[in-house]
Enzyme design. Structure first.
Site, PDB file in Angstrom:
ATOM      1  N   GLU A 129      -0.641  -1.117  10.791  1.00 12.74           N
ATOM      2  CA  GLU A 129      -0.547  -0.218  11.210  1.00 12.74           C
ATOM      3  C   GLU A 129      -0.111   0.192  12.500  1.00 12.74           C
ATOM      4  O   GLU A 129       1.186   1.260  13.121  1.00 12.74           O
ATOM      5  CB  GLU A 129      -2.390   0.245  10.956  1.00 12.74           C
ATOM      6  CG  GLU A 129      -2.533   0.224   9.547  1.00 12.74           C
ATOM      7  CD  GLU A 129      -3.522  -1.175   9.147  1.00 12.74           C
ATOM      8  OE1 GLU A 129      -4.130  -0.308   8.451  1.00 12.74           O
ATOM      9  OE2 GLU A 129      -2.863  -2.204  10.105  1.00 12.74           O
ATOM     10  N   CYS A 159      -8.469  -1.458  11.151  1.00 10.48           N
ATOM     11  CA  CYS A 159      -9.675  -1.908  11.773  1.00 10.48           C
ATOM     12  C   CYS A 159      -9.444  -1.257  12.923  1.00 10.48           C
ATOM     13  O   CYS A 159      -9.125   0.006  13.171  1.00 10.48           O
ATOM     14  CB  CYS A 159      -8.252  -3.317  12.380  1.00 10.48           C
ATOM     15  SG  CYS A 159      -7.126  -3.425  14.099  1.00 10.48           S
ATOM     16  N   CYS A 193      -6.595  -0.001  15.241  1.00 10.61           N
ATOM     17  CA  CYS A 193      -5.730   0.682  14.118  1.00 10.61           C
ATOM     18  C   CYS A 193      -6.429   2.444  14.250  1.00 10.61           C
ATOM     19  O   CYS A 193      -5.954   3.527  14.308  1.00 10.61           O
ATOM     20  CB  CYS A 193      -5.172   0.440  13.450  1.00 10.61           C
ATOM     21  SG  CYS A 193      -4.390  -1.392  12.929  1.00 10.61           S
TER      22      CYS A 193
END
Length: 160
Positions: free
Chosen positions: A75, A112, A115
């Protein structure tokens, strides 16, 4: 007792038949990007596809490093590339897929914390929500309308 602060989190669970043609294309491209992930340490491959406002679809994947903090998630790789090459074009939707090496089924994945904060930054930059789509192992799509659904108390106001 003090004041209670609550924030409601809502995710939609979509079947493949509910996806638009563009979302199916995002999914296909995210799966293809996953095939080129470089994850020799975790063996957890992630692919992502990003729909830009002008209709372009960009892709990226995770890139690991023997020095674990140096690796980059799909990402963040994707959003950084998009902003470096198309700094004025708004990102609208990001599709994320994951699979463990040597397994045929897809794995559950969501961005996460790093991200999530990065997605937040681009929502702030463009003053526009980024829809987040995540493939489930059952073949459905989890959809968050914006980053607030995954990061309810995000870090985004440095003025107060």
């Amino acid at each position: 007792m003090g004041k209670r602060i609550e924030q409601k989190v809502v995710l939609d669970l979509l079947e493949m038949s509910e996806l638009t043609e563009q979302e199916v294309e995002l999914l296909d491209k995210a799966k293809k990007a996953l095939e080129n992930a470089y994850a020799p340490y975790s063996n957890f491959n992630v692919g992502a596809a990003l729909l830009l406002e002008d209709g372009q679809i960009l892709t990226a994947n995770n890139q690991e490093n023997a020095s674990f903090p140096v690796g980059v998630c799909a990402e963040r790789t994707l959003l950084g590339y998009a902003n470096a090459n198309f700094p004025k074009v708004k990102p609208l939707k990001i599709m994320i897929v994951a699979k463990r090496s040597q397994e045929s089924n897809y794995a559950t994945v969501s961005p996460c914390g790093l991200c999530r904060q990065t997605i937040n930054e681009y929502e702030l930059k463009f003053d526009q929500a980024i829809e987040i789509l995540m493939l489930t192992p059952e073949g459905n799509i989890l959809k968050a309308e914006n980053i607030s659904q995954l990061l309810p108390f995000k870090f985004d106001d440095l003025t107060s």
